[in-house]
Design a protein around this motif. Structure first.
Motif, PDB file in Angstrom:
ATOM      1  N   ILE A 116       0.846  -1.204   0.000  1.00 47.31           N
ATOM      2  CA  ILE A 116       0.000   0.000   0.000  1.00 47.31           C
ATOM      3  C   ILE A 116       0.880   1.251   0.000  1.00 47.31           C
ATOM      4  CG2 ILE A 116      -1.670   1.310   1.374  1.00 47.31           C
ATOM      5  CD1 ILE A 116      -2.881  -1.105   0.048  1.00 47.31           C
ATOM      6  N   GLY A 117       1.909   1.231   0.858  1.00 50.07           N
ATOM      7  CA  GLY A 117       2.798   2.385   0.943  1.00 50.07           C
ATOM      8  C   GLY A 117       3.469   2.667  -0.389  1.00 50.07           C
TER       9      GLY A 117
ATOM     10  N   LEU B 105       1.791   9.361  -5.988  1.00 58.31           N
ATOM     11  CA  LEU B 105       2.212  10.734  -5.715  1.00 58.31           C
ATOM     12  C   LEU B 105       3.360  11.121  -6.637  1.00 58.31           C
ATOM     13  CD1 LEU B 105       1.938  10.649  -1.833  1.00 58.31           C
ATOM     14  CD2 LEU B 105       0.601  12.106  -3.371  1.00 58.31           C
ATOM     15  N   GLY B 106       4.251  10.148  -6.912  1.00 52.16           N
ATOM     16  CA  GLY B 106       5.353  10.400  -7.832  1.00 52.16           C
ATOM     17  C   GLY B 106       4.864  10.717  -9.231  1.00 52.16           C
ATOM     18  N   ALA B 107       3.725  10.132  -9.606  1.00 53.44           N
ATOM     19  CA  ALA B 107       3.163  10.394 -10.928  1.00 53.44           C
ATOM     20  C   ALA B 107       2.413  11.717 -10.971  1.00 53.44           C
ATOM     21  CB  ALA B 107       2.233   9.253 -11.324  1.00 53.44           C
ATOM     22  N   GLY B 108       2.385  12.419  -9.858  1.00 51.29           N
ATOM     23  CA  GLY B 108       1.794  13.755  -9.863  1.00 51.29           C
ATOM     24  C   GLY B 108       0.399  13.828  -9.281  1.00 51.29           C
ATOM     25  N   ALA B 109      -0.054  12.760  -8.642  1.00 52.94           N
ATOM     26  CA  ALA B 109      -1.390  12.796  -8.049  1.00 52.94           C
ATOM     27  C   ALA B 109      -1.493  13.944  -7.046  1.00 52.94           C
ATOM     28  CB  ALA B 109      -1.685  11.469  -7.343  1.00 52.94           C
TER      29      ALA B 109
ATOM     30  N   ALA C  65       2.376   3.060   6.986  1.00 51.71           N
ATOM     31  CA  ALA C  65       2.923   2.975   5.630  1.00 51.71           C
ATOM     32  C   ALA C  65       2.363   4.085   4.748  1.00 51.71           C
ATOM     33  CB  ALA C  65       2.604   1.605   5.035  1.00 51.71           C
ATOM     34  N   ALA C  66       1.059   4.338   4.874  1.00 52.59           N
ATOM     35  CA  ALA C  66       0.442   5.380   4.055  1.00 52.59           C
ATOM     36  C   ALA C  66       0.990   6.749   4.417  1.00 52.59           C
ATOM     37  CB  ALA C  66      -1.080   5.343   4.236  1.00 52.59           C
ATOM     38  N   ARG C  67       1.103   7.006   5.711  1.00 61.01           N
ATOM     39  CA  ARG C  67       1.596   8.316   6.161  1.00 61.01           C
ATOM     40  C   ARG C  67       3.045   8.514   5.710  1.00 61.01           C
ATOM     41  NH1 ARG C  67      -2.136   9.190  10.786  1.00 61.01           N
ATOM     42  NH2 ARG C  67      -3.891   9.925   9.538  1.00 61.01           N
ATOM     43  N   ASP C  68       3.856   7.456   5.827  1.00 63.63           N
ATOM     44  CA  ASP C  68       5.258   7.562   5.394  1.00 63.63           C
ATOM     45  C   ASP C  68       5.341   7.927   3.924  1.00 63.63           C
ATOM     46  OD1 ASP C  68       6.238   7.016   7.815  1.00 63.63           O
ATOM     47  OD2 ASP C  68       6.868   4.945   7.418  1.00 63.63           O
TER      48      ASP C  68
ATOM     49  N   GLY D 188       3.263   9.676   2.337  1.00 64.08           N
ATOM     50  CA  GLY D 188       2.686  10.991   2.074  1.00 64.08           C
ATOM     51  C   GLY D 188       1.198  10.932   1.762  1.00 64.08           C
ATOM     52  N   ALA D 189       0.595   9.784   1.944  1.00 66.32           N
ATOM     53  CA  ALA D 189      -0.843   9.651   1.695  1.00 66.32           C
ATOM     54  C   ALA D 189      -1.596   9.858   3.004  1.00 66.32           C
ATOM     55  CB  ALA D 189      -1.157   8.266   1.135  1.00 66.32           C
ATOM     56  N   SER D 190      -2.886  10.120   2.894  1.00 66.50           N
ATOM     57  CA  SER D 190      -3.700  10.232   4.103  1.00 66.50           C
ATOM     58  C   SER D 190      -4.571   8.978   4.219  1.00 66.50           C
ATOM     59  CB  SER D 190      -4.574  11.482   4.041  1.00 66.50           C
ATOM     60  OG  SER D 190      -5.369  11.442   2.885  1.00 66.50           O
ATOM     61  N   ILE D 191      -5.095   8.741   5.408  1.00 74.91           N
ATOM     62  CA  ILE D 191      -6.009   7.611   5.585  1.00 74.91           C
ATOM     63  C   ILE D 191      -7.382   8.127   5.986  1.00 74.91           C
ATOM     64  CG2 ILE D 191      -4.195   5.980   6.232  1.00 74.91           C
ATOM     65  CD1 ILE D 191      -5.578   6.315   9.140  1.00 74.91           C
ATOM     66  N   GLU D 192      -8.396   7.413   5.575  1.00 72.54           N
ATOM     67  CA  GLU D 192      -9.761   7.732   5.993  1.00 72.54           C
ATOM     68  C   GLU D 192     -10.488   6.408   6.236  1.00 72.54           C
ATOM     69  OE1 GLU D 192     -10.828  10.617   6.683  1.00 72.54           O
ATOM     70  OE2 GLU D 192      -9.715  12.078   5.464  1.00 72.54           O
ATOM     71  N   HIS D 193     -11.485   6.466   7.132  1.00 69.68           N
ATOM     72  CA  HIS D 193     -12.313   5.288   7.364  1.00 69.68           C
ATOM     73  C   HIS D 193     -13.701   5.754   7.757  1.00 69.68           C
ATOM     74  CE1 HIS D 193     -11.477   6.246  11.504  1.00 69.68           C
ATOM     75  NE2 HIS D 193     -10.190   6.159  11.270  1.00 69.68           N
ATOM     76  N   GLN D 194     -14.603   4.831   8.054  1.00 75.51           N
ATOM     77  CA  GLN D 194     -15.999   5.211   8.265  1.00 75.51           C
ATOM     78  C   GLN D 194     -16.187   6.127   9.454  1.00 75.51           C
ATOM     79  OE1 GLN D 194     -14.766   2.148   8.923  1.00 75.51           O
ATOM     80  NE2 GLN D 194     -15.950   1.042  10.468  1.00 75.51           N
ATOM     81  N   ARG D 195     -15.226   6.144  10.390  1.00 75.54           N
ATOM     82  CA  ARG D 195     -15.356   7.033  11.541  1.00 75.54           C
ATOM     83  C   ARG D 195     -14.818   8.420  11.242  1.00 75.54           C
ATOM     84  NH1 ARG D 195     -15.180   5.045  16.669  1.00 75.54           N
ATOM     85  NH2 ARG D 195     -16.602   3.323  16.959  1.00 75.54           N
ATOM     86  N   SER D 196     -13.921   8.526  10.264  1.00 73.21           N
ATOM     87  CA  SER D 196     -13.237   9.799  10.055  1.00 73.21           C
ATOM     88  C   SER D 196     -13.814  10.576   8.886  1.00 73.21           C
ATOM     89  CB  SER D 196     -11.749   9.552   9.805  1.00 73.21           C
ATOM     90  OG  SER D 196     -11.558   8.892   8.565  1.00 73.21           O
ATOM     91  N   THR D 197     -14.571   9.931   8.029  1.00 70.22           N
ATOM     92  CA  THR D 197     -15.031  10.618   6.827  1.00 70.22           C
ATOM     93  C   THR D 197     -16.508  10.354   6.603  1.00 70.22           C
ATOM     94  OG1 THR D 197     -14.604  10.933   4.470  1.00 70.22           O
ATOM     95  CG2 THR D 197     -14.445   8.686   5.295  1.00 70.22           C
ATOM     96  N   GLY D 198     -17.106  11.160   5.786  1.00 67.23           N
ATOM     97  CA  GLY D 198     -18.530  11.030   5.517  1.00 67.23           C
ATOM     98  C   GLY D 198     -18.804  10.119   4.340  1.00 67.23           C
ATOM     99  N   THR D 199     -20.057  10.090   3.938  1.00 67.89           N
ATOM    100  CA  THR D 199     -20.452   9.230   2.832  1.00 67.89           C
ATOM    101  C   THR D 199     -21.259  10.041   1.827  1.00 67.89           C
ATOM    102  OG1 THR D 199     -22.462   8.597   3.980  1.00 67.89           O
ATOM    103  CG2 THR D 199     -20.562   7.143   4.243  1.00 67.89           C
ATOM    104  N   VAL D 200     -21.376   9.480   0.637  1.00 66.49           N
ATOM    105  CA  VAL D 200     -22.217  10.058  -0.410  1.00 66.49           C
ATOM    106  C   VAL D 200     -23.203   8.971  -0.811  1.00 66.49           C
ATOM    107  CG1 VAL D 200     -22.248  11.027  -2.732  1.00 66.49           C
ATOM    108  CG2 VAL D 200     -20.295  11.464  -1.228  1.00 66.49           C
ATOM    109  N   ARG D 201     -24.474   9.330  -0.913  1.00 70.66           N
ATOM    110  CA  ARG D 201     -25.453   8.324  -1.292  1.00 70.66           C
ATOM    111  C   ARG D 201     -25.458   8.172  -2.811  1.00 70.66           C
ATOM    112  NH1 ARG D 201     -29.714   5.800   1.381  1.00 70.66           N
ATOM    113  NH2 ARG D 201     -29.460   6.988   3.288  1.00 70.66           N
ATOM    114  N   LEU D 202     -25.206   6.971  -3.270  1.00 65.47           N
ATOM    115  CA  LEU D 202     -25.138   6.719  -4.701  1.00 65.47           C
ATOM    116  C   LEU D 202     -26.077   5.569  -5.046  1.00 65.47           C
ATOM    117  CD1 LEU D 202     -21.269   6.821  -5.323  1.00 65.47           C
ATOM    118  CD2 LEU D 202     -22.903   8.660  -5.658  1.00 65.47           C
ATOM    119  N   ASN D 203     -26.462   5.529  -6.308  1.00 66.49           N
ATOM    120  CA  ASN D 203     -27.256   4.404  -6.802  1.00 66.49           C
ATOM    121  C   ASN D 203     -26.301   3.389  -7.414  1.00 66.49           C
ATOM    122  OD1 ASN D 203     -29.075   2.650  -7.906  1.00 66.49           O
ATOM    123  ND2 ASN D 203     -29.686   4.023  -9.574  1.00 66.49           N
ATOM    124  N   LEU D 204     -26.226   2.209  -6.809  1.00 67.05           N
ATOM    125  CA  LEU D 204     -25.299   1.208  -7.328  1.00 67.05           C
ATOM    126  C   LEU D 204     -25.898   0.447  -8.513  1.00 67.05           C
ATOM    127  CD1 LEU D 204     -23.567  -0.156  -4.110  1.00 67.05           C
ATOM    128  CD2 LEU D 204     -23.070   1.863  -5.465  1.00 67.05           C
ATOM    129  N   GLY D 205     -27.175   0.629  -8.743  1.00 69.46           N
ATOM    130  CA  GLY D 205     -27.772   0.217 -10.004  1.00 69.46           C
ATOM    131  C   GLY D 205     -27.909  -1.278 -10.229  1.00 69.46           C
TER     132      GLY D 205
END
Lengths: 504, 331
Positions: B127-128, B135-139, B164-167, B169-186
């Protein structure tokens, strides 16, 4: 003697604000594993009743709670400084009465002492007698546990499955205390607080107190009682047991003759006795002593083994647990999954507000030992995480056993595939195992079902299966307390147990 | 009645503005706070309608070229970092998939309160490294995101994925730290579902499952990994799990599927625990064909594509081919 200037009052306000604001990060720190558990629960340890309660009921003074005895010792020198300077519940009440309290012109009358303020000494007496007889209920009204519990059990569960009765009652108590303080400033401290009563008794010994200069005059102008927090009336006499050492009387004194310092023969204001007659005191002792066993017989003590009263991991055997638990709710506040609630009704009056687990709200996280870390009184022991995970064999610490309700279970009762309890089971090997059967459904179609079963030797009772069971409201797999490692009598399987000396 | 018997009215006292404020402001504040608390607990009054699926947007299609035929590359034997580099190189490098300025979401399997060596979660090193490459590719940003089954903070910490993610330079999110968007999975089973915001709003999404045993679906791989992208009554999804996995595959079209087979969990899945269940295989596969990716992962557990019903359904729905060797690119 150096003379304290009115500045001292401002310093006191700063200290109060500091402790009130510190409550927020400390409460947050209960749930943050990077904060040492003892640091997060330091306010509870500072409370002298925490140590005194367990000393009486369990003959133990656990962990850091001895620092409460230091506070008590300081009280015999300084007076009730804890009430006026430290107690966050006192500060909150003071804040409410400052913002929404009675009009200023009515304060001299409202801040006078009333005889029924002595009720708190009866409250203290009753609670101490109960504690001495093994029923430690000091936390019901002790302000520091009460404040923690109001937020831990009253507010925090709103994010974990909704309000719970035990929590609402605790929060309602806090709300009532704050509302009453809008009518009579610090009503709770003055009339009901068992901690205030205890500190008041010891404050009578304090050499440092409000004194009047030799030759200082008093015109009975009552300016001193305008902002008096304790209703201790430093007029012609002074009720030291009621004084919160808030120092609000010193600045306003028109004759500038009131000071805080060592009171000697020349400047000692006479101290009236506590308004608790000997007869009333003895009646309180006797009636609470008689009533105590009745309380315990309502469901607590040795008869408390109910199937749905599941205690947090590390809980001592029920009697020892109840004698130590001060119902502060620190474990509830610390739980990452919000599974720990304040009990109301399941364990009787004896267990009122004690922590119990509701697996539909959360579950016991395998590697988590946070509730034990923050428990100030060792009612929950600090565990080694490896002892509760059941990886490679049965766990030493178990909180119960999961049972499958075959009538509600989808593969057992509804001809429908489902394996969620088995999928979630975190032990290794899994305590929930599947037997595969091929059946012909009602509509004639063949279907392969994997039906879950529980191996009780391995199950730790963590409740993740019950939490995730797709059957709504009452799950098809539910955890019962039977099999909990803390109680040798609450078992069904014969197994080798590590038996501690205390349990035998 | 004589005038003398009339009640004596006290003199009217003029009440100043300040006194009115003092009398009324605190109870009004207390009342509003109480009502607000009650509303917060009980919910809004009024008529409640279940959200209609039609009105909701669908998840984005994160593929580079939806028309192109999917491919799979596998690399083994040199550790997760080198394996990943090698496999990606055969598909043109990460630059072919992540463009400068894009927001990338990486979806590992970070469901469990387990350590990396227990093989219940995706390998943190992989993952790291993937985050570092993006990030190296410019993300513009890389977010490692999952809806964990255990306490997410513990899962991210103990798995090593957070560090590993923090090292990288990426951030982490999970169901407690971030919100949701309601989508139609169709789908036919999957209608409106809440999707973790970092995934719903990402420009590119990389799915990084680990190969594990699973008692119902036999193996948990790429399509099953989308369980961690949605929030809601997930336990109910197990009653027709093959159909659900395939429908998740239709709803979520990742830029890449990276299958972590650094270690695989051969039994007791998906939680594992005992190290006796873990088999070191030291392989990584990178695929633009999610069906081929799952078929390859299944082969490591000695399962044929037919053993996993969701693979056949997904192939029928046109997501890719179960014959992974036919779309394999040599390294």
């Amino acid at each position: 003697m150096t003379r304290l200037r009115p500045r001292a009052r401002h310093f006191r306000i700063l200290v109060q604000a500091g402790f009130l604001l510190a409550f927020v990060p400390l409460f947050w720190g209960l749930a943050e594993p990077r904060v040492p558990g003892a640091a997060a629960s330091i306010l509870l340890a500072l409370d002298p009743l925490t140590a005194i309660g367990t000393a009486l009921s369990d003959w133990s003074i656990a962990r850091w709670t001895w620092i409460g005895l230091v506070v008590l010792a300081l009280t015999t020198v300084l007076g009730r400084f804890f009430c006026g300077w430290i107690c966050p519940l006192g500060t909150l009440q003071q804040l409410v009465s400052w913002v929404a309290g009675p009009e200023r012109r009515k304060l001299p009358k409202i801040n006078r002492y009333r005889r029924w303020f002595a009720i708190k000494y009866i409250v203290l007496t009753v609670l101490l007698v109960w504690a001495a007889l093994g029923a430690n209920h000091l936390g019901w009204l002790d302000p520091i546990p009460l404040l923690h519990r109001a937020f831990a059990a009253g507010i925090r569960p709103l994010w974990h499955g909704g309000a719970s009765p035990g929590g609402w009652i605790s929060f309602g108590l806090l709300a009532a205390i704050l509302l009453l303080s809008a009518m009579i400033p610090r009503f709770f401290c003055r009339a009901l607080c068992p901690l205030g009563a205890l500190l008041g008794v010891f404050a009578r010994l304090a050499p440092l107190r409000i004194r009047r200069d030799p030759g200082g005059s008093c015109t009975s102008c009552t300016l001193c009682v305008f902002a008096c927090q304790g209703a201790d009336e430093p007029l012609d006499k002074h009720r030291v047991s009621e004084c919160h050492v808030c120092l609000n009387c010193i600045g306003p004194c028109a004759e500038e003759s009131l000071h805080y310092g060592i009171a000697g023969a020349g400047n000692l204001l006479p101290t009236p006795s506590l308004d608790v007659g000997r007869r009333r005191f003895l009646l309180a002792v006797a009636s609470s002593a008689v009533f105590s066993p009745v309380l315990r017989a309502t469901g607590g003590g040795i008869y408390s083994r109910t199937h749905d009263a599941i205690r947090p991991p590390g809980a001592l055997d029920e009697e020892a647990f109840l004698s130590r638990c001060i119902t502060c709710g620190a474990c509830s506040a610390s739980c990452p999954t919000g599974v720990i609630l304040s009990d109301f009704g399941k364990t009787g009056i004896e267990g009122l507000f004690t922590p119990i687990l509701d697996m539909r709200r959360g579950w016991c996280e395998p590697s988590c030992i946070r509730c034990g870390e923050v428990c100030p009184t060792d009612a929950l022991a600090i565990l080694d995480p490896d002892t509760k995970q059941a990886i490679g064999g049965p766990a030493e610490v178990r909180i119960g056993t999961a049972f499958i309700d075959r009538g509600r279970c989808l593969p057992w009762g509804m001809e429908t595939p489902c394996i969620v309890c088995e999928e979630m089971c975190p032990t290794s090997p899994k305590a929930v195992w599947l037997e595969t059967v091929e059946i012909i459904r009602r509509d004639g179609k063949p279907v392969t079902l994997q039906r879950p079963n529980v191996e009780p030797e391995i199950c730790t009772g963590c409740g993740l299966c019950e939490n995730r069971c797709p059957v709504g409201e009452q799950a098809a797999i539910r955890v019962s307390s039977v099999g909990e490692s803390r109680d040798l009598r609450n078992q069904m399987m014969q197994r080798k147990l590590k038996v501690s000396a205390k349990q035998v | 009645m004589s005038e003398k018997n009339l009640p004596v009215i006290d003199e009217y006292r003029a009440i100043g503005r300040r006194e009115v404020l003092r009398q009324w402001v605190p109870p009004v504040i207390a009342g509003v706070a109480l009502a607000g608390l009650g509303l917060g607990v009980s919910g809004r009054p009024g008529r409640h309608q279940p959200p209609s699926a039609e009105a909701l947007p669908r998840p984005r299609d994160w593929r580079i070229d939806p028309e192109a035929e999917g491919q799979i590359v596998t690399a083994c034997g040199r550790g997760p970092t080198t394996n990943l580099h090698q496999a990606l190189a055969a598909l043109g490098g990460i630059e072919a998939f992540v463009k400068p300025g894009e927001r990338v979401a990486i979806k590992p399997n970070c469901a469990w309160d387990r350590k990396a060596e227990q093989a219940a979660n995706t390998d943190p090193e992989l993952i790291g490294e993937l985050a570092r490459l993006c990030l190296g590719a410019g993300a513009a940003s890389v977010t490692v995101v999952d809806n964990s089954c255990h306490d997410p903070r513990r899962a991210f910490t103990r798995s090593g994925i957070e560090a590993a993610a923090r090292d990288a330079g990426a951030s982490i999110e999970h169901q407690r730290s971030t919100g949701t968007v309601r989508l139609n999975l169709g789908g036919s089973i999957l209608g409106p579902w809440k999707v973790l915001r970092p995934i719903a709003e990402a420009d590119r999404v990389i799915n990084v499952p680990i190969v594990k045993h699973h008692s119902l679906s036999r193996a948990t791989l790429g399509m099953k990994n989308w369980f961690g992208a949605v929030v809601g009554r997930r336990p109910n999804l197990h009653q027709r799990i093959a159909q659900v996995c395939a429908e998740l595959g239709v709803a979520f079209r990742p830029t890449l599927t990276v299958i972590d087979a650094t270690r695989i969990l051969t039994g007791g899945g998906p939680t594992g625990g005992s190290l006796a269940l873990v088999r070191p295989t030291d392989c990584v596969a990178v695929a633009t064909d999610p069906v081929a990716a799952d078929a390859w992962g299944a082969s490591l557990l000695d399962l044929a594509p037919d053993d996993l019903p969701h693979i056949a359904i997904a192939a029928r729905l046109g997501l890719g081919t179960a014959d992974w060797e036919s779309v394999r690119v040599e390294t």
